[in-house]
Write a protein that holds these residues in place. Structure first.
Motif, PDB file in Angstrom:
ATOM      1  N   MET A   1       0.841  -1.188   0.000  1.00 39.46           N
ATOM      2  CA  MET A   1       0.000   0.000   0.000  1.00 39.46           C
ATOM      3  C   MET A   1       0.881   1.245   0.000  1.00 39.46           C
ATOM      4  SD  MET A   1      -2.814   1.142   2.780  1.00 39.46           S
ATOM      5  CE  MET A   1      -2.256   2.583   3.650  1.00 39.46           C
ATOM      6  N   THR A   2       0.735   2.084  -0.991  1.00 39.29           N
ATOM      7  CA  THR A   2       1.504   3.315  -1.047  1.00 39.29           C
ATOM      8  C   THR A   2       0.631   4.553  -0.911  1.00 39.29           C
ATOM      9  OG1 THR A   2       1.422   3.326  -3.451  1.00 39.29           O
ATOM     10  CG2 THR A   2       3.356   2.312  -2.423  1.00 39.29           C
ATOM     11  N   GLN A   3      -0.673   4.373  -0.794  1.00 40.06           N
ATOM     12  CA  GLN A   3      -1.558   5.516  -0.601  1.00 40.06           C
ATOM     13  C   GLN A   3      -1.428   6.006   0.834  1.00 40.06           C
ATOM     14  OE1 GLN A   3      -5.638   4.838  -1.591  1.00 40.06           O
ATOM     15  NE2 GLN A   3      -6.248   6.920  -1.093  1.00 40.06           N
ATOM     16  N   ILE A   4      -1.280   7.312   0.974  1.00 39.39           N
ATOM     17  CA  ILE A   4      -1.123   7.906   2.304  1.00 39.39           C
ATOM     18  C   ILE A   4      -2.448   7.789   3.054  1.00 39.39           C
ATOM     19  CG2 ILE A   4      -0.606  10.036   3.553  1.00 39.39           C
ATOM     20  CD1 ILE A   4       0.846  10.964   0.936  1.00 39.39           C
ATOM     21  N   PRO A   5      -2.425   7.265   4.278  1.00 44.21           N
ATOM     22  CA  PRO A   5      -3.662   7.211   5.071  1.00 44.21           C
ATOM     23  C   PRO A   5      -4.247   8.622   5.238  1.00 44.21           C
ATOM     24  CG  PRO A   5      -1.954   5.906   6.107  1.00 44.21           C
ATOM     25  CD  PRO A   5      -1.309   6.653   4.990  1.00 44.21           C
ATOM     26  N   ARG A   6      -5.542   8.700   5.128  1.00 45.48           N
ATOM     27  CA  ARG A   6      -6.235   9.993   5.171  1.00 45.48           C
ATOM     28  C   ARG A   6      -5.871  10.808   6.412  1.00 45.48           C
ATOM     29  NH1 ARG A   6     -10.513  11.868   2.348  1.00 45.48           N
ATOM     30  NH2 ARG A   6     -11.831  13.440   3.301  1.00 45.48           N
ATOM     31  N   SER A   7      -5.854  10.194   7.576  1.00 45.64           N
ATOM     32  CA  SER A   7      -5.558  10.939   8.805  1.00 45.64           C
ATOM     33  C   SER A   7      -4.126  11.472   8.792  1.00 45.64           C
ATOM     34  CB  SER A   7      -5.796  10.070  10.038  1.00 45.64           C
ATOM     35  OG  SER A   7      -4.982   8.911   9.990  1.00 45.64           O
ATOM     36  N   ALA A   8      -3.170  10.685   8.303  1.00 49.15           N
ATOM     37  CA  ALA A   8      -1.783  11.147   8.230  1.00 49.15           C
ATOM     38  C   ALA A   8      -1.659  12.310   7.250  1.00 49.15           C
ATOM     39  CB  ALA A   8      -0.864   9.997   7.819  1.00 49.15           C
ATOM     40  N   LEU A   9      -2.356  12.228   6.137  1.00 47.01           N
ATOM     41  CA  LEU A   9      -2.308  13.302   5.147  1.00 47.01           C
ATOM     42  C   LEU A   9      -2.922  14.584   5.700  1.00 47.01           C
ATOM     43  CD1 LEU A   9      -1.656  14.295   2.300  1.00 47.01           C
ATOM     44  CD2 LEU A   9      -3.879  13.391   1.575  1.00 47.01           C
ATOM     45  N   ILE A  10      -4.083  14.476   6.325  1.00 49.65           N
ATOM     46  CA  ILE A  10      -4.758  15.659   6.869  1.00 49.65           C
ATOM     47  C   ILE A  10      -3.920  16.307   7.963  1.00 49.65           C
ATOM     48  CG2 ILE A  10      -6.758  16.424   8.224  1.00 49.65           C
ATOM     49  CD1 ILE A  10      -8.406  14.367   6.563  1.00 49.65           C
ATOM     50  N   LEU A  11      -3.404  15.494   8.874  1.00 55.11           N
ATOM     51  CA  LEU A  11      -2.583  16.049   9.953  1.00 55.11           C
ATOM     52  C   LEU A  11      -1.277  16.621   9.422  1.00 55.11           C
ATOM     53  CD1 LEU A  11      -3.257  13.379  12.700  1.00 55.11           C
ATOM     54  CD2 LEU A  11      -3.991  15.778  12.715  1.00 55.11           C
ATOM     55  N   GLY A  12      -0.688  15.959   8.445  1.00 56.96           N
ATOM     56  CA  GLY A  12       0.532  16.480   7.831  1.00 56.96           C
ATOM     57  C   GLY A  12       0.296  17.824   7.161  1.00 56.96           C
ATOM     58  N   LEU A  13      -0.791  17.921   6.412  1.00 56.86           N
ATOM     59  CA  LEU A  13      -1.122  19.186   5.753  1.00 56.86           C
ATOM     60  C   LEU A  13      -1.455  20.276   6.770  1.00 56.86           C
ATOM     61  CD1 LEU A  13      -3.218  17.852   2.735  1.00 56.86           C
ATOM     62  CD2 LEU A  13      -0.867  18.757   2.688  1.00 56.86           C
ATOM     63  N   ALA A  14      -2.147  19.914   7.833  1.00 51.71           N
ATOM     64  CA  ALA A  14      -2.451  20.887   8.892  1.00 51.71           C
ATOM     65  C   ALA A  14      -1.163  21.397   9.532  1.00 51.71           C
ATOM     66  CB  ALA A  14      -3.374  20.268   9.940  1.00 51.71           C
ATOM     67  N   GLY A  15      -0.175  20.534   9.615  1.00 52.67           N
ATOM     68  CA  GLY A  15       1.112  20.931  10.176  1.00 52.67           C
ATOM     69  C   GLY A  15       1.856  21.956   9.343  1.00 52.67           C
ATOM     70  N   LEU A  16       1.397  22.182   8.128  1.00 48.78           N
ATOM     71  CA  LEU A  16       2.011  23.193   7.262  1.00 48.78           C
ATOM     72  C   LEU A  16       1.504  24.604   7.562  1.00 48.78           C
ATOM     73  CD1 LEU A  16       1.813  21.322   3.851  1.00 48.78           C
ATOM     74  CD2 LEU A  16       3.851  21.643   5.282  1.00 48.78           C
ATOM     75  N   ILE A  17       0.432  24.718   8.314  1.00 48.88           N
ATOM     76  CA  ILE A  17      -0.203  26.021   8.532  1.00 48.88           C
ATOM     77  C   ILE A  17       0.774  27.085   9.031  1.00 48.88           C
ATOM     78  CG2 ILE A  17      -1.956  27.260   9.891  1.00 48.88           C
ATOM     79  CD1 ILE A  17      -3.734  24.713   9.544  1.00 48.88           C
ATOM     80  N   PRO A  18       1.595  26.825  10.052  1.00 46.25           N
ATOM     81  CA  PRO A  18       2.525  27.883  10.492  1.00 46.25           C
ATOM     82  C   PRO A  18       3.525  28.302   9.407  1.00 46.25           C
ATOM     83  CG  PRO A  18       2.251  26.258  12.210  1.00 46.25           C
ATOM     84  CD  PRO A  18       1.610  25.686  10.977  1.00 46.25           C
ATOM     85  N   PHE A  19       3.979  27.355   8.593  1.00 50.15           N
ATOM     86  CA  PHE A  19       4.894  27.702   7.506  1.00 50.15           C
ATOM     87  C   PHE A  19       4.178  28.549   6.453  1.00 50.15           C
ATOM     88  CE2 PHE A  19       6.832  23.692   9.058  1.00 50.15           C
ATOM     89  CZ  PHE A  19       8.089  24.190   9.400  1.00 50.15           C
ATOM     90  N   LEU A  20       2.987  28.134   6.087  1.00 49.64           N
ATOM     91  CA  LEU A  20       2.211  28.867   5.086  1.00 49.64           C
ATOM     92  C   LEU A  20       1.817  30.256   5.590  1.00 49.64           C
ATOM     93  CD1 LEU A  20      -0.025  25.895   3.951  1.00 49.64           C
ATOM     94  CD2 LEU A  20       1.696  27.046   2.529  1.00 49.64           C
ATOM     95  N   PHE A  21       1.403  30.326   6.843  1.00 42.61           N
ATOM     96  CA  PHE A  21       1.011  31.606   7.422  1.00 42.61           C
ATOM     97  C   PHE A  21       2.205  32.546   7.490  1.00 42.61           C
ATOM     98  CE2 PHE A  21      -0.010  34.512  10.943  1.00 42.61           C
ATOM     99  CZ  PHE A  21      -1.190  35.036  10.463  1.00 42.61           C
ATOM    100  N   GLY A  22       3.354  32.019   7.914  1.00 42.82           N
ATOM    101  CA  GLY A  22       4.561  32.851   7.967  1.00 42.82           C
ATOM    102  C   GLY A  22       4.928  33.398   6.605  1.00 42.82           C
ATOM    103  N   ALA A  23       4.901  32.552   5.582  1.00 42.39           N
ATOM    104  CA  ALA A  23       5.198  33.007   4.222  1.00 42.39           C
ATOM    105  C   ALA A  23       4.155  34.016   3.763  1.00 42.39           C
ATOM    106  CB  ALA A  23       5.245  31.817   3.264  1.00 42.39           C
ATOM    107  N   GLY A  24       2.893  33.753   4.087  1.00 38.89           N
ATOM    108  CA  GLY A  24       1.822  34.665   3.702  1.00 38.89           C
ATOM    109  C   GLY A  24       1.982  36.042   4.315  1.00 38.89           C
ATOM    110  N   THR A  25       2.424  36.083   5.573  1.00 38.28           N
ATOM    111  CA  THR A  25       2.598  37.382   6.223  1.00 38.28           C
ATOM    112  C   THR A  25       3.806  38.134   5.665  1.00 38.28           C
ATOM    113  OG1 THR A  25       3.852  36.438   8.079  1.00 38.28           O
ATOM    114  CG2 THR A  25       1.451  36.663   8.355  1.00 38.28           C
ATOM    115  N   LEU A  26       4.718  37.438   5.049  1.00 38.45           N
ATOM    116  CA  LEU A  26       5.835  38.103   4.367  1.00 38.45           C
ATOM    117  C   LEU A  26       5.403  38.668   3.017  1.00 38.45           C
ATOM    118  CD1 LEU A  26       8.687  35.569   5.170  1.00 38.45           C
ATOM    119  CD2 LEU A  26       8.548  37.950   5.961  1.00 38.45           C
ATOM    120  N   LEU A  27       4.431  38.033   2.417  1.00 32.29           N
ATOM    121  CA  LEU A  27       3.965  38.438   1.089  1.00 32.29           C
ATOM    122  C   LEU A  27       2.812  39.433   1.119  1.00 32.29           C
ATOM    123  CD1 LEU A  27       4.098  34.912  -0.583  1.00 32.29           C
ATOM    124  CD2 LEU A  27       5.687  36.830  -0.957  1.00 32.29           C
TER     125      LEU A  27
END
Length: 150
Positions: A1-27
């Motif tokens: 199985m190589t499909q990312i489990p839904r919960s791991a994908l959602i939590l992983g993407l949610a973990g990007l929020i501080p990086f995305l927000f930081g970049a957004g506040t620079l832009l």
């Protein structure tokens, strides 16, 4: 199985929020003003990225340590040794101003991806692991690069 489990994908993407927000506040000055008013200066621009990125590198050391527990003998010993590298990298290399800290975080996350691959190739990480890690690392590096390039 190589499909990312839904919960791991959602939590992983949610973990990007501080990086995305930081970049957004620079832009975006409007987003920076909103962030400053709602959260304070520590949670905008490169500062949220540096603080959070340091925490994530330490967290990922723990993840790799967990993978190392699946191995035995010299593979386990090597795995334990390598698993502490991301946390030590963050501890020793993140500092000296926002640009150098972001450059060192980029290097840390790229290096972490190499360790992820090593653990994955040894069968210590799930089959879907590299699909998730390449996605997340690409976005993290792009967000950190915003602060380096501006």
């Amino acid at each position: 199985m190589t499909q990312i489990p839904r919960s791991a994908l959602i939590l992983g993407l949610a973990g990007l929020i501080p990086f995305l927000f930081g970049a957004g506040t620079l832009l975006s000055e409007a987003l920076a003003n909103f962030g400053m008013a709602q959260f304070g200066p520590r949670f905008i621009g490169p500062y949220v990225q540096i603080f959070y990125g340091t925490i994530i590198l330490a967290f990922m050391s723990g993840v790799l340590w967990g993978f190392a527990t699946k191995a035995e003998g010299t593979v386990a010993t090597t795995g334990y040794g390598l698993s502490v590298v991301p946390a030590l990298w963050a501890f020793f290399m993140v500092g000296g101003g926002p640009v150098s800290a972001q450059i060192n975080l980029i290097a840390g996350f790229v290096g972490l991806l190499g360790l992820d691959y090593l653990f994955w190739r040894q069968g210590l990480a799930p089959a879907w692991w590299m699909h998730l890690r390449v996605l997340l690392t690409s976005i993290v590096v792009a967000c950190l690069a915003v602060g380096v390039l501006l």
